[in-house]
Design a protein around this motif. Structure first.
Motif, PDB file in Angstrom:
ATOM      1  N   GLU A  66       4.456   1.732   1.738  1.00 50.85           N
ATOM      2  CA  GLU A  66       5.452   2.679   1.238  1.00 50.85           C
ATOM      3  C   GLU A  66       4.957   4.078   1.578  1.00 50.85           C
ATOM      4  O   GLU A  66       3.893   4.503   1.108  1.00 50.85           O
ATOM      5  N   THR A  67       5.690   4.774   2.416  1.00 52.62           N
ATOM      6  CA  THR A  67       5.271   6.084   2.901  1.00 52.62           C
ATOM      7  C   THR A  67       6.044   7.183   2.193  1.00 52.62           C
ATOM      8  O   THR A  67       7.271   7.152   2.129  1.00 52.62           O
ATOM      9  N   VAL A  68       5.304   8.155   1.680  1.00 47.66           N
ATOM     10  CA  VAL A  68       5.913   9.317   1.037  1.00 47.66           C
ATOM     11  C   VAL A  68       5.454  10.559   1.782  1.00 47.66           C
ATOM     12  O   VAL A  68       4.251  10.772   1.980  1.00 47.66           O
TER      13      VAL A  68
ATOM     14  N   ASN B 228      -3.062   4.919  -1.573  1.00 46.92           N
ATOM     15  CA  ASN B 228      -3.036   4.509  -2.979  1.00 46.92           C
ATOM     16  C   ASN B 228      -3.653   5.551  -3.912  1.00 46.92           C
ATOM     17  O   ASN B 228      -4.147   5.215  -4.987  1.00 46.92           O
ATOM     18  N   GLY B 229      -3.657   6.805  -3.498  1.00 46.11           N
ATOM     19  CA  GLY B 229      -4.246   7.849  -4.312  1.00 46.11           C
ATOM     20  C   GLY B 229      -5.744   7.715  -4.479  1.00 46.11           C
ATOM     21  O   GLY B 229      -6.337   8.379  -5.339  1.00 46.11           O
ATOM     22  N   GLN B 230      -6.390   6.884  -3.627  1.00 42.61           N
ATOM     23  CA  GLN B 230      -7.801   6.571  -3.819  1.00 42.61           C
ATOM     24  C   GLN B 230      -8.723   7.148  -2.751  1.00 42.61           C
ATOM     25  O   GLN B 230      -9.853   7.512  -3.035  1.00 42.61           O
ATOM     26  N   PHE B 231      -8.257   7.187  -1.519  1.00 41.94           N
ATOM     27  CA  PHE B 231      -9.084   7.775  -0.461  1.00 41.94           C
ATOM     28  C   PHE B 231      -8.161   8.314   0.627  1.00 41.94           C
ATOM     29  O   PHE B 231      -6.975   7.958   0.690  1.00 41.94           O
ATOM     30  N   ALA B 232      -8.713   9.178   1.470  1.00 38.41           N
ATOM     31  CA  ALA B 232      -7.899   9.866   2.471  1.00 38.41           C
ATOM     32  C   ALA B 232      -8.493   9.720   3.865  1.00 38.41           C
ATOM     33  O   ALA B 232      -9.708   9.573   4.036  1.00 38.41           O
TER      34      ALA B 232
ATOM     35  N   VAL C  26       0.849  -1.182   0.000  1.00 34.74           N
ATOM     36  CA  VAL C  26       0.000   0.000   0.000  1.00 34.74           C
ATOM     37  C   VAL C  26       0.886   1.233   0.000  1.00 34.74           C
ATOM     38  O   VAL C  26       1.840   1.318   0.790  1.00 34.74           O
ATOM     39  N   SER C  27       0.604   2.164  -0.897  1.00 36.21           N
ATOM     40  CA  SER C  27       1.349   3.418  -0.954  1.00 36.21           C
ATOM     41  C   SER C  27       0.559   4.500  -0.219  1.00 36.21           C
ATOM     42  O   SER C  27      -0.646   4.662  -0.445  1.00 36.21           O
ATOM     43  N   VAL C  28       1.230   5.203   0.660  1.00 33.08           N
ATOM     44  CA  VAL C  28       0.553   6.213   1.470  1.00 33.08           C
ATOM     45  C   VAL C  28       1.309   7.536   1.393  1.00 33.08           C
ATOM     46  O   VAL C  28       2.511   7.598   1.682  1.00 33.08           O
TER      47      VAL C  28
END
Length: 221
Positions: free
Chosen positions: A37-39, A189-193, A4-6
């Motif tokens: 994966e945290t950005v 994932n660029g999908q929800f916050a 999961v990308s966050v």
């Protein structure tokens, strides 16, 4: 392993952000079967603060007031009570300067390129809230960057230049246009916050939810 990308949108003078980052660390430990994966993304709570900063107490009184319904006092007391459970000792009394945080975000950007984004964000929050350092000062930022493993000569030279100022500001505006109005904000994932310093269990549920959704190519970059 599922990944999961966050994107974590935050500011280093935001106490809720530091609390949220600690909760995020706890949340990841609750779902070890999912790789994250945290950005770290920039957000200035107040980009109008001059580069040299302003006196902290004056700034906060102007922003929140100092009457009988002092919102800053209530917020401070809540955070000082919640902090220890997350390993944080907020020390609001005695913070000398409310800095402009653009240069701090530049340092986090450079650190992230060396897989040190999390270390940079943690170190800068601690420097501001516990150690009362002026994290708008180039010399302080350079020293702190060295503590997490960045080359101080390189960081010092970069801070003396305009390198990545435009890019940081553009990145901030990108997330504002997405609708981010307050921080911390966790974008999965660029999908929800998920906005705010939510409990680790809630963030862990969000990780599971993100892992269960179909992957897209629309993640923020």
């Amino acid at each position: 392993m599922t990944q999961v990308s966050v994107d974590i949108v935050s500011d280093v003078v935001c106490p809720w952000c530091w609390l949220g980052l600690r909760y995020w660390d706890q949340a990841r430990a609750l779902v070890p079967e999912i790789q994250t994966e945290t950005v770290y993304r920039p957000f200035q709570l107040d980009g109008a603060v001059p580069r040299e900063g302003v006196p902290y107490s004056d700034y906060m009184k102007k922003k929140f007031g100092d009457g009988p319904d002092d919102r800053f006092k209530m917020m401070r007391e809540h955070l000082e009570q919640a902090g220890p459970a997350a390993g944080i000792k907020f020390r609001f009394s005695g913070i000398p300067v409310r800095p402009n945080t653009l240069d701090a975000h530049r340092v986090i950007r450079w650190a992230q390129g060396q897989d040190l984004g999390e270390a940079a964000s943690e170190r800068l929050h601690k420097a501001f809230f516990e150690e009362h350092l002026d994290i708008g000062d180039a010399a302080v930022l350079t020293r702190l960057a060295g503590e997490i493993g960045l080359e101080t000569d390189i960081v010092g030279n970069l801070l003396a230049s305009d390198r990545d100022r435009k890019e940081v500001l553009e990145e901030e505006q990108f997330f504002r246009r997405l609708g981010v109005q307050g921080v911390p904000c966790f974008i999965f994932n660029g999908q929800f916050a998920v906005s705010g310093a939510e409990a680790p269990e809630m963030l862990a549920d969000a990780i599971r939810q993100a892992a269960s959704l179909p992957q897209t190519d629309d993640d923020a970059d």
